[in-house]
Design an enzyme around this catalytic site. Structure first.
Site, PDB file in Angstrom:
ATOM      1  N   ARG A  53       0.976  -1.158  -0.079  1.00 53.03           N
ATOM      2  CA  ARG A  53       0.093   0.029   0.030  1.00 53.03           C
ATOM      3  C   ARG A  53       0.741   1.324  -0.004  1.00 53.03           C
ATOM      4  O   ARG A  53       1.806   1.401   0.797  1.00 53.03           O
ATOM      5  CB  ARG A  53      -0.938   0.110   1.322  1.00 53.03           C
ATOM      6  CG  ARG A  53      -2.095  -1.122   1.255  1.00 53.03           C
ATOM      7  CD  ARG A  53      -3.132  -0.731   2.376  1.00 53.03           C
ATOM      8  NE  ARG A  53      -2.519  -0.863   3.690  1.00 53.03           N
ATOM      9  CZ  ARG A  53      -2.361  -1.575   4.561  1.00 53.03           C
ATOM     10  NH1 ARG A  53      -3.006  -2.948   4.249  1.00 53.03           N
ATOM     11  NH2 ARG A  53      -1.887  -1.368   5.850  1.00 53.03           N
ATOM     12  N   ASP A  55       1.003   5.566   0.451  1.00 50.96           N
ATOM     13  CA  ASP A  55       0.387   6.658   0.970  1.00 50.96           C
ATOM     14  C   ASP A  55      -0.016   7.692  -0.158  1.00 50.96           C
ATOM     15  O   ASP A  55       0.533   7.813  -1.031  1.00 50.96           O
ATOM     16  CB  ASP A  55       1.376   7.310   1.913  1.00 50.96           C
ATOM     17  CG  ASP A  55       1.531   6.382   3.232  1.00 50.96           C
ATOM     18  OD1 ASP A  55       0.540   5.995   3.662  1.00 50.96           O
ATOM     19  OD2 ASP A  55       2.710   6.422   3.704  1.00 50.96           O
ATOM     20  N   TYR A 117      12.397   0.530  -3.894  1.00 48.32           N
ATOM     21  CA  TYR A 117      11.612   2.105  -3.779  1.00 48.32           C
ATOM     22  C   TYR A 117      12.571   2.949  -4.311  1.00 48.32           C
ATOM     23  O   TYR A 117      14.030   2.682  -4.023  1.00 48.32           O
ATOM     24  CB  TYR A 117      11.397   2.612  -2.610  1.00 48.32           C
ATOM     25  CG  TYR A 117       9.975   1.849  -2.018  1.00 48.32           C
ATOM     26  CD1 TYR A 117       8.749   2.400  -2.192  1.00 48.32           C
ATOM     27  CD2 TYR A 117       9.867   0.720  -1.264  1.00 48.32           C
ATOM     28  CE1 TYR A 117       7.562   2.027  -1.649  1.00 48.32           C
ATOM     29  CE2 TYR A 117       8.811  -0.019  -0.638  1.00 48.32           C
ATOM     30  CZ  TYR A 117       7.693   0.613  -0.941  1.00 48.32           C
ATOM     31  OH  TYR A 117       6.401   0.021  -0.547  1.00 48.32           O
ATOM     32  N   ARG A 210      10.810   6.707   3.862  1.00 48.85           N
ATOM     33  CA  ARG A 210      10.575   8.316   4.089  1.00 48.85           C
ATOM     34  C   ARG A 210      11.046   8.801   5.299  1.00 48.85           C
ATOM     35  O   ARG A 210      11.779   9.919   5.539  1.00 48.85           O
ATOM     36  CB  ARG A 210       8.952   8.862   4.022  1.00 48.85           C
ATOM     37  CG  ARG A 210       8.527   8.662   2.407  1.00 48.85           C
ATOM     38  CD  ARG A 210       6.985   8.856   2.619  1.00 48.85           C
ATOM     39  NE  ARG A 210       6.358  10.161   3.145  1.00 48.85           N
ATOM     40  CZ  ARG A 210       5.255  10.447   3.446  1.00 48.85           C
ATOM     41  NH1 ARG A 210       4.195   9.556   2.967  1.00 48.85           N
ATOM     42  NH2 ARG A 210       4.677  11.653   3.821  1.00 48.85           N
TER      43      ARG A 210
END
Lengths: 258, 258
Positions: A53, A55, A117, A210
């Site tokens: 998932r 954000d 990522y 992050r």
């Protein structure tokens, strides 16, 4: 009745969405956009199971999701499925890059062995134009070798509580970080620099990427020393980590399966 | 009264604009956005002289323009000028990357010795998401070596009438093309390919880059042979060239001065 499990590889521009996950009616999510396209295609309410998932405002170049479809006895090729879904997604910045018929025990989330990522940072004084929402802008130069030195302390199997969002629902704070590399590229002819973080591991805690990037930016700004990353890590305390980098620069690039 | 000539290096996202050139009131142009920011900065109606006017939807990463400013006896640094203009451009996808005080005889257009344009093409079946309006999407694979072979015929000093828009106002159709290189990059993990054309020369005819790219795409699709590029060139007839590629993929990347 023949049920086929399908795997979709998906690209999206996260800017207009509240994230992957379906929310209440009227809030745009990537999942709702895709499930709506599926409904238009087969008039069935089908639930997608996603690998990771994302954000609000986070992008994907290679998200993976699976679903089961009873298409009766009619033939359906992977190519036709992707084409039909993309036709129903017209005007929405979500596309199916690839559809694949998979075994009934395939699971997008549980069978993922690796995720990549990429996080993009722009260092320059002038605001972004065509990359607005696609990159995190920092107004001054960051010390990339210092950030790379700090990043090394995070590699391996650790309790990542310091880099875990307070709302994270994972049972364990232990994760294995396999890669955290920084790449530096010229961005324009006037001294602008793009820094790309490439981050790989089997799975991540909520906001982990992050939070790691936001903390490494403190090292890049010279506010922290590289070894302060290790002190923050072993503290196992979110308040000992740096701020959460904005979603803009983050993309889920690739997910690997056995 | 002290008049200073300033050179600006400018980046913009061409998507919301009718092009560089100021049009009638209410039509958004890059020139009007910048001249409006200048007016807010100094309360003077100042005209910008640009190196290369770009068409509607064409982007710039290194456009150059100059203007003269009478700022009285107050000191003004290049840094403060760029910062002030960018503050007045907030929310508009145009930024000043760099301001420089230049000699009174500097001319952005007439003194440019070289311009670099990049044209981006995406080859894949799935529509674009985050790059919408920033790349020309072609639905199938192009033969890049064939296009590179065809591009070579255009290098050098030629009458480029075949690649010149019918509304082009240049006095002569002769131009010298110094570079037309193709670069191939993976775009996503599902076989998408990005092709970048790097095009350099002192100056270009109206739509020349887009007409050359659009014609080379015929070679890439196998409809033309590489040597058909030469036949088209020597015909000196716009109707013997291929279609005009869309503005989306085109960026004015860099302009060189002596």
């Amino acid at each position: 009745m023949t049920i086929q499990r399908w795997k979709l590889t998906i690209e999206y521009d996260g800017r207009p969405f509240s994230g992957w996950q379906r929310q209440e009616v009227g809030i745009p999510s990537v999942q709702a956009a895709l499930e709506e396209a599926l409904y238009k295609f087969c008039q069935q309410r089908i639930t997608l199971y996603v690998a990771g998932r994302t954000d609000a405002g986070v992008h994907a170049r290679g998200q993976v999701a699976h679903f089961d479809l009873d298409y009766g006895d009619r033939p359906l090729t992977a190519y036709d499925l992707a084409k039909a879904l993309n036709a129903h997604l017209r005007g929405v910045p979500v596309v199916v890059l690839q559809a694949e018929a998979v075994a009934a025990d395939f699971h997008a989330r549980f069978m993922a062995v690796n995720k990549l990522y990429t996080y993009r940072v722009l260092c320059r004084a002038a605001p972004t134009t065509y990359d607005r929402g696609l990159i995190w802008q920092i107004w001054r130069r960051l010390d990339v070798p210092a950030m790379q030195a700090g990043a090394v302390y995070l590699l391996g199997h650790h309790d990542f509580t310091t880099f875990r969002d307070s709302e994270c629902q994972a049972k364990s704070p232990f994760k294995t970080l396999d890669r955290l590399d920084l790449e530096m590229l010229p961005y324009d002819g006037c001294g602008g620099i793009e820094i790309r973080f490439h981050v790989e591991g089997r799975s991540f805690l909520h906001h982990q990427v992050r939070n790691m990037v936001g903390t490494l930016a403190l090292v890049g700004e010279g506010k922290w020393q590289p070894q302060d990353m290790q002190k923050a890590l072993v503290a196992c305390d979110r308040t000992k980590g740096g701020p959460t980098a904005p979603p803009d620069g983050l993309s889920l690039v690739r997910i690997d399966y056995p």
